[in-house]
Motif scaffolding. Structure first.
Motif: not given
Length: 193
Positions: A5-7, A10-16, A55-59
Motif C-alpha cells: 500500500e505504501l509503495i 508513493i507511486c500515485n504521487g502521495n508526498p506524505q 523515489h525514482q526507482k520505486l515503480p
C-alpha cells in the motif's frame, strides 16, 4: 499501511506516503552509508541521493526482497560510488560493520555501567578502524541483523566472502581488544610501582 500500500501510495504521487517511507528507513540508510563514509556532510548528501533514487526507482520495485533490503542495497551502492568518485585509488569492493547492540536497563551499579559504556565506545572505535570491506558486512550482520542472503543481495558479494569477512572482522576486533587490555594492564602495573 503495509509495504504494498505504501509503495502504491508513493507511486500515485502521495508526498506524505514518501515522507513516511523516509522516516521509516532513514536510520537504515544512515547506518549503511555511515559505515562507509566518515564525514557527516558526505553522509547527509549520500542519504539524500539514496532517497531520490528510491523515489525514482520505486515503480520498478518487484518485491523479490524486503523493501528494507532493497533500500539498503541502494544505500550501499550509492555510498560505494560516492567513495569511488572522491578517492578513485581506494579499493572499496565490500562492506563494514559496528558490533554491540543498544544498552539495556539493568540493576548494575554505576561503576559497572560506566565500564560497559567505555567498553562499548572502545569497540565502536575499533570497528571504525577496521578495513572498509569488513566494517559494513559486520554492521549489517550484527547491528541491522540481516542474514547472509540479504547481505549478499545488498553488497553483491558471494556468500562465502560475506562469511569470511565477518569471521575476519571478529578476529581483528578480538586481537585489538587483547592488545588494548595488555596496554591497560601494563599502565596499571607501572602505577603500582
Amino acid at each position: 499501511m503495509n509495504e504494498t500500500e505504501l509503495i502504491q501510495q508513493i507511486c500515485n504521487g502521495n508526498p506524505q506516503a514518501f515522507r513516511y517511507l523516509v522516516k521509516q528507513y532513514e536510520r537504515l540508510v544512515f547506518h549503511v552509508a555511515g559505515r562507509l563514509l566518515n564525514q557527516q556532510e558526505d553522509l547527509e548528501d549520500v542519504a539524500q541521493e539514496v532517497f531520490i533514487k528510491v523515489h525514482q526507482k520505486l515503480p520498478e520495485f518487484r518485491g523479490d526482497s524486503k523493501l528494507s533490503t532493497w533500500i539498503a542495497t541502494i544505500a550501499y551502492r550509492v555510498s560505494v560510488n560516492h567513495l569511488k568518485k572522491r578517492k578513485p585509488d581506494v579499493d572499496i569492493g565490500e562492506s563494514q560493520y559496528e558490533l554491540f547492540q543498544h544498552s539495556r536497563v539493568s540493576d548494575e551499579n554505576p561503576e559497572q555501567l560506566t565500564q560497559k559504556k567505555e567498553l562499548k565506545e572502545m569497540v565502536r572505535q575499533m570497528v571504525d578502524r577496521l578495513p572498509a570491506q569488513y566494517k559494513t558486512v559486520l554492521s549489517l550482520y550484527h547491528l541491522e541483523e540481516y542474514g547472509y542472503n540479504e547481505i549478499v543481495e545488498i553488497t553483491g558479494l558471494p556468500e562465502g566472502t560475506v562469511k569470511n569477512y565477518i569471521f575476519r572482522a571478529r578476529k581483528m576486533l578480538k586481537e585489538m581488544l587483547v592488545k588494548s587490555e595488555l596496554k591497560r594492564d601494563s599502565r596499571y602495573d607501572r602505577k603500582e610501582l
